[in-house]
Each structure stands twice: as C-alpha cells, then as structure tokens.
Design a protein around this motif. Structure first.
Motif, mmCIF file in Angstrom:
data_model
loop_
_atom_site.group_PDB
_atom_site.id
_atom_site.type_symbol
_atom_site.label_atom_id
_atom_site.label_comp_id
_atom_site.label_asym_id
_atom_site.label_seq_id
_atom_site.Cartn_x
_atom_site.Cartn_y
_atom_site.Cartn_z
ATOM 1 N N VAL A 117 0.841 -1.195 0.000
ATOM 2 C CA VAL A 117 0.000 0.000 0.000
ATOM 3 C C VAL A 117 0.876 1.245 0.000
ATOM 4 O O VAL A 117 1.838 1.349 0.758
ATOM 5 C CB VAL A 117 -0.933 -0.008 1.231
ATOM 6 N N GLY A 118 0.541 2.227 -0.854
ATOM 7 C CA GLY A 118 1.230 3.504 -0.870
ATOM 8 C C GLY A 118 0.637 4.462 0.143
ATOM 9 O O GLY A 118 -0.215 4.103 0.958
ATOM 10 N N LEU A 119 1.077 5.729 0.070
ATOM 11 C CA LEU A 119 0.633 6.740 1.024
ATOM 12 C C LEU A 119 0.441 8.073 0.310
ATOM 13 O O LEU A 119 1.323 8.523 -0.424
ATOM 14 C CB LEU A 119 1.665 6.903 2.144
ATOM 15 N N VAL A 120 -0.717 8.692 0.534
ATOM 16 C CA VAL A 120 -0.923 10.091 0.172
ATOM 17 C C VAL A 120 -1.088 10.860 1.469
ATOM 18 O O VAL A 120 -1.997 10.582 2.259
ATOM 19 C CB VAL A 120 -2.139 10.292 -0.741
ATOM 20 N N HIS A 121 -0.211 11.819 1.686
ATOM 21 C CA HIS A 121 -0.107 12.560 2.940
ATOM 22 C C HIS A 121 -0.510 14.007 2.671
ATOM 23 O O HIS A 121 0.223 14.751 2.017
ATOM 24 C CB HIS A 121 1.338 12.466 3.435
ATOM 25 N N ALA A 215 1.239 7.070 -5.744
ATOM 26 C CA ALA A 215 0.967 6.201 -4.590
ATOM 27 C C ALA A 215 0.182 4.955 -4.946
ATOM 28 O O ALA A 215 0.211 3.972 -4.212
ATOM 29 C CB ALA A 215 0.195 6.985 -3.530
ATOM 30 N N GLY A 216 -0.538 4.968 -6.050
ATOM 31 C CA GLY A 216 -1.452 3.905 -6.419
ATOM 32 C C GLY A 216 -0.759 2.604 -6.771
ATOM 33 O O GLY A 216 0.458 2.525 -6.771
ATOM 34 N N PRO A 217 -1.588 1.568 -7.060
ATOM 35 C CA PRO A 217 -3.036 1.582 -7.242
ATOM 36 C C PRO A 217 -3.866 1.500 -5.961
ATOM 37 O O PRO A 217 -5.094 1.499 -6.015
ATOM 38 C CB PRO A 217 -3.274 0.323 -8.092
ATOM 39 N N ALA A 218 -3.203 1.403 -4.813
ATOM 40 C CA ALA A 218 -3.906 1.394 -3.528
ATOM 41 C C ALA A 218 -3.034 2.119 -2.519
ATOM 42 O O ALA A 218 -1.823 1.909 -2.482
ATOM 43 C CB ALA A 218 -4.171 -0.040 -3.058
ATOM 44 N N GLN A 259 -9.488 5.321 -4.460
ATOM 45 C CA GLN A 259 -8.335 4.427 -4.482
ATOM 46 C C GLN A 259 -7.700 4.236 -3.110
ATOM 47 O O GLN A 259 -6.738 3.481 -2.978
ATOM 48 C CB GLN A 259 -7.273 4.954 -5.445
ATOM 49 N N ALA A 260 -8.227 4.889 -2.093
ATOM 50 C CA ALA A 260 -7.660 4.768 -0.749
ATOM 51 C C ALA A 260 -8.240 3.554 -0.037
ATOM 52 O O ALA A 260 -9.462 3.385 0.024
ATOM 53 C CB ALA A 260 -7.938 6.035 0.056
ATOM 54 N N THR A 295 -13.946 2.613 -2.471
ATOM 55 C CA THR A 295 -14.838 1.953 -3.425
ATOM 56 C C THR A 295 -14.090 1.373 -4.623
ATOM 57 O O THR A 295 -14.617 0.478 -5.297
ATOM 58 C CB THR A 295 -15.916 2.919 -3.931
ATOM 59 N N GLY A 296 -12.864 1.860 -4.871
ATOM 60 C CA GLY A 296 -12.151 1.407 -6.054
ATOM 61 C C GLY A 296 -11.085 0.373 -5.807
ATOM 62 O O GLY A 296 -10.493 -0.141 -6.762
ATOM 63 N N VAL A 297 -10.830 0.006 -4.535
ATOM 64 C CA VAL A 297 -9.711 -0.890 -4.262
ATOM 65 C C VAL A 297 -9.857 -1.476 -2.874
ATOM 66 O O VAL A 297 -10.509 -0.917 -2.004
ATOM 67 C CB VAL A 297 -8.371 -0.119 -4.378
ATOM 68 N N ARG A 298 -9.201 -2.632 -2.656
ATOM 69 C CA ARG A 298 -9.076 -3.233 -1.336
ATOM 70 C C ARG A 298 -7.645 -3.714 -1.181
ATOM 71 O O ARG A 298 -7.026 -4.147 -2.175
ATOM 72 C CB ARG A 298 -10.025 -4.424 -1.157
#
Length: 299
Positions: A117-121, A215-218, A259-260, A295-298
C-alpha cells in the motif's frame, strides 16, 4: 463499506504550554457531536469503536535524548490501532480513522505493512523533521511522514520490525506552505511533493490525480486539517497562512478517496472551537469528500 474508528490520541503533540495537555484527543467526540458519525451512518458506514491512548505526559526537561515524547504509550497505541484497522481490512471494509494527532499514522502503517500500500499525505506541513535534520526531534505529530517511511528512530519507525511502513517512492505529499523547512529534503526522497500553492494554481483534481499516480493503485490517505488556511480552519495546533480552502480540500478528497484503502483525519483541536462551528465545517468536508472511500480498491 466504510467503518469509522475513533483514535483520540494526543501523544505526538508538544504541550500547548508547560504542564498542559493538547486538545486534539477530544476531536473524535467533538466531531461525533457535530454529526460526523451520523452522516457516515446515513451512507451505510459502521462504527468500529474507539482505540484509547495511554496517558499524555509532559516530560520535557527529563526525557532522555534519543526518545520522542510519550514513546512507549505511542507504540502501544499504534499496535492496538493497527490491529483494529487490520480487522476492518479483513472484513472487506475501508476504515476511516478519526484522530487525534498525526502520530496515528504509525498505527495505519502497522496495519498496511507488507500489503503493498502507498501513502498520500495531505498536510499543511511536510512533517519531515527527523533526527537526521533536527537533533531535538521529539514530537511525532511533526515527524510522522519521516517516521512512516523509516527515517526516524526505530522505536517509532520500525515498531515490531515492520518498518518502513510505506515505500518512499510510493509516497506523495500535498499541502505544505512555501516556507516549510524540510520541503527540499522531502522532494529529494519522496515520489511527489506538492505545495498548497500548486493546489490553488493547478486545481485539486489535477493534484489529486498526480498524487494517486505515484501512490497507487492502492494507498492510505492521511489528512491533517491544518492543510486548510487558518482563515477557514484556525482550530489546529499549528495554523499557518497560505493554505487551501474548504472547497479545495473537498475536491481533493473526492478525487483521492476511491483508491484509498482507508483514511485518517487529524489535528483538529476542539479547545479552539468553543461554539463548534469548525467541527461542523469539517463534518461537511469529510462526508462530501470521503463518501466514496475505498470503493475502487481493497488491500
């Protein structure tokens, strides 16, 4: 499905004055009173309860060097919060963690460690202070991003050998001011670093898309509400001019939320909001911006 977790921790903040306690731990209940939990319940969200933090101790003046304030209590809270978040993942839910201060990112990091998993801060500061650039590093709420990618003492950056919790090249930061002292180092290390001025100039949708591409895809989405300009949101620990507006943050979150795998919201201080007006504003921003969380990823 979204599930809401309360994380009323103030362990990573400096005391507002000697012997006092930061007010950020009151944020989850203040936002509950302002309608946040009811609004998300209307969207189908569940309530996954509260992960209580240990007692805040102002130990300035007697804390040994090489330790952050409330270090043991913070590690304990991070483990328990990480377990609560991981349980939500296992149920196929997207956790929304309502803090509290930015040190709760460590708990999210523990939960996602090893999941790719990536990170958006999203934060009004880079939060990239660490022992390598500041010998008196002690407040993880201003150092959480550095800790999250492994650039801090192991007691916070490598809890139970799980660090780094996020890979630097899959980490995007958004929202710091132009005078941020650590921004150049952050740019040299992270996948993408975008100041608040660029959000205003380029638009939230474009900035959000660029961050998601890194950061994606999740990814985990960390939102510190001091990204807002203090004219909009003064009820934070460190308000600095030059932030974004409520509509900008709403649009940014709307772009990033699908995507979060989960999100955390931090540093709102109810002690600075006596009539609740800023809590109500945050409820509007968060419910509109995060309604499509996960809603777009797990993971």
């Amino acid at each position: 499905m979204i599930t809401v977790i309360s994380a009323p921790s103030n362990l990573g903040l400096r005391p507002p004055e000697p012997g006092s306690v930061p007010g950020a731990a009151k944020a989850p209940e203040a936002l509950r009173e302002a309608g946040l939990f009811d609004r998300f319940a209307e969207l189908g969200a569940t309530d996954s309860g509260v992960v209580l933090a240990g007692r805040y101790v102002d130990d300035d003046g007697r804390r040994p060097s090489g330790r952050v304030r409330n270090e043991s209590a913070m590690a304990d809270h991070s483990r328990r919060l990480g377990a609560r978040i991981a349980a939500a993942f296992d149920r196929g839910e997207a956790p929304l963690v309502v803090g509290g201060d930015c040190s709760i990112l460590l708990g999210a990091g523990i939960a996602v460690a090893g999941r790719g998993v990536g990170l958006v801060h999203v934060d009004g500061h880079t939060d990239f202070r660490h022992p390598g650039n500041n010998p008196v590093s002690a407040s993880v709420a201003g150092e959480d991003l550095a800790a999250a990618i492994g650039m801090h003492w192991p007691a916070v950056a490598d809890i139970d050998g799980l660090g780094p919790y996020f890979r630097a090249e899959r980490t995007a930061h958004i929202g710091h001011r132009d005078d941020d002292a650590e921004q150049e180092e952050a740019r040299a290390v992270l996948g993408r670093v975008t100041p608040a001025a660029d959000v205003l100039a380029l638009g939230a949708a474009r900035v959000g898309a660029d961050a998601a591409a890194v950061a994606g895809p999740a990814y985990w989405l960390q939102v510190d509400v001091d990204v807002l300009d203090p004219a909009v949101m003064p009820a934070v620990d460190s308000p600095d001019p030059g932030g974004i507006g409520a509509a900008d943050l709403t649009a940014l979150l709307r772009k990033l939320a699908p995507q979060a795998v989960g999100a955390s919201v931090t540093v709102f201080d109810p002690d600075l909001d006596p009539d609740g007006r800023y809590a109500r504003l945050l409820v509007d921003i968060l419910t509109e911006g995060l309604s499509e969380l996960g809603t777009g990823v797990r993971p």
